[in-house]
Design an enzyme around this catalytic site. Structure first.
Site, PDB file in Angstrom:
ATOM      1  N   GLY A 147       0.760  -1.241   0.000  1.00  0.00           N
ATOM      2  CA  GLY A 147       0.000   0.000   0.000  1.00  0.00           C
ATOM      3  C   GLY A 147       0.791   1.293   0.000  1.00  0.00           C
ATOM      4  N   ASP A 158      -5.122  -5.787  -5.587  1.00  0.00           N
ATOM      5  CA  ASP A 158      -4.032  -6.753  -5.420  1.00  0.00           C
ATOM      6  C   ASP A 158      -4.606  -8.106  -5.068  1.00  0.00           C
ATOM      7  OD1 ASP A 158      -1.581  -8.201  -4.395  1.00  0.00           O
ATOM      8  OD2 ASP A 158      -0.702  -6.234  -4.729  1.00  0.00           O
ATOM      9  N   ASP A 191       2.849  -1.638 -10.300  1.00  0.00           N
ATOM     10  CA  ASP A 191       4.139  -2.019  -9.707  1.00  0.00           C
ATOM     11  C   ASP A 191       4.193  -3.536  -9.537  1.00  0.00           C
ATOM     12  OD1 ASP A 191       6.671  -1.235  -8.736  1.00  0.00           O
ATOM     13  OD2 ASP A 191       5.996  -1.430  -6.662  1.00  0.00           O
ATOM     14  N   LYS A 233       5.932  -1.090 -14.124  1.00  0.00           N
ATOM     15  CA  LYS A 233       7.244  -1.664 -13.827  1.00  0.00           C
ATOM     16  C   LYS A 233       7.533  -2.815 -14.787  1.00  0.00           C
ATOM     17  CE  LYS A 233       7.924  -4.084  -9.964  1.00  0.00           C
ATOM     18  NZ  LYS A 233       8.176  -4.254  -8.520  1.00  0.00           N
TER      19      LYS A 233
END
Length: 204
Positions: free
Chosen positions: A61, A81, A122, A162
């Site tokens: 987070g 997630d 990410d 990413k």
């Protein structure tokens, strides 16, 4: 074989002496990854008050917390997630794999019919240390995030993802360039120098 035996202690030593690990502990930041987004924000000014932001691969987070502070109470942060994440005030958390139809539907419901200003990813798979396995897994996730960004972003929006340099990088870079007017590579200082990790920033 001796090198393999010492790899874990070496990694732990590096981790606990890391400048950004220490800084995260001192500031109460959920992970050192938060400083990567902070450094990209200092350069690119992606986050503005009132924005709608999707954070894919959000746990634990740190990125969502940073985004929330930057966009303020009038903005919206949707964190997704597969792992559970402690609740954050002002952040809507969805647990599940965003590639699953039910989770993706929940994400679209959370948008309330609006388009996103920024999609962040990410994400990375569980790494085996075997490039022939890890690299394809990285780009499967990156391509799925790209698909979501292409559907959910408004005109003029941004996508930050990413990836890892190596097999698949150039192909994915070309794919990004086919969907965005501008694509830039970012290597924030908080990303370890020896890591092949970089971020691609697409601007519509």
């Amino acid at each position: 074989m001796a090198k393999r035996h010492h790899s874990k202690p070496n990694w732990l030593a590096e981790h606990f002496t890391d400048e950004y690990v220490k800084k995260a502990h001192l500031t109460g930041t959920r992970s050192r990854a938060g400083f990567k987004l902070e450094q990209i924000q200092c350069r690119d000014r992606l986050l503005k008050p009132g924005m709608t932001v999707i954070d894919l691969g959000a746990a634990p987070g740190a990125w969502s917390a940073y985004v929330r502070d930057k966009i303020g109470h009038q903005g919206k942060v949707i964190a997704v997630d597969i792992l559970p994440m402690d609740q954050l005030a002002g952040v809507e958390c969805i647990q599940g794999d965003f590639r699953d139809a039910a989770t993706y539907a929940a994400l679209k419901v959370a948008l309330l019919g609006e388009a996103a200003d920024l999609v962040l990813s990410d994400m990375a798979p569980n790494m085996s240390g075997i490039p022939a396995i890890d690299q394809p897994g990285i780009y499967v996730l990156a391509e799925c995030a790209l698909d979501a960004a292409c559907e959910l972003l408004r005109p003029g929006g941004h996508f930050l993802v990413k990836v890892f340099q190596g097999a698949g990088f150039e192909d994915f870079l070309m794919l990004m360039r086919s969907h965005f007017k501008q694509v830039a590579t970012r290597k924030p200082k908080a990303s370890r120098a020896r890591s092949k990790e970089v971020y691609l920033l697409g601007s519509r």
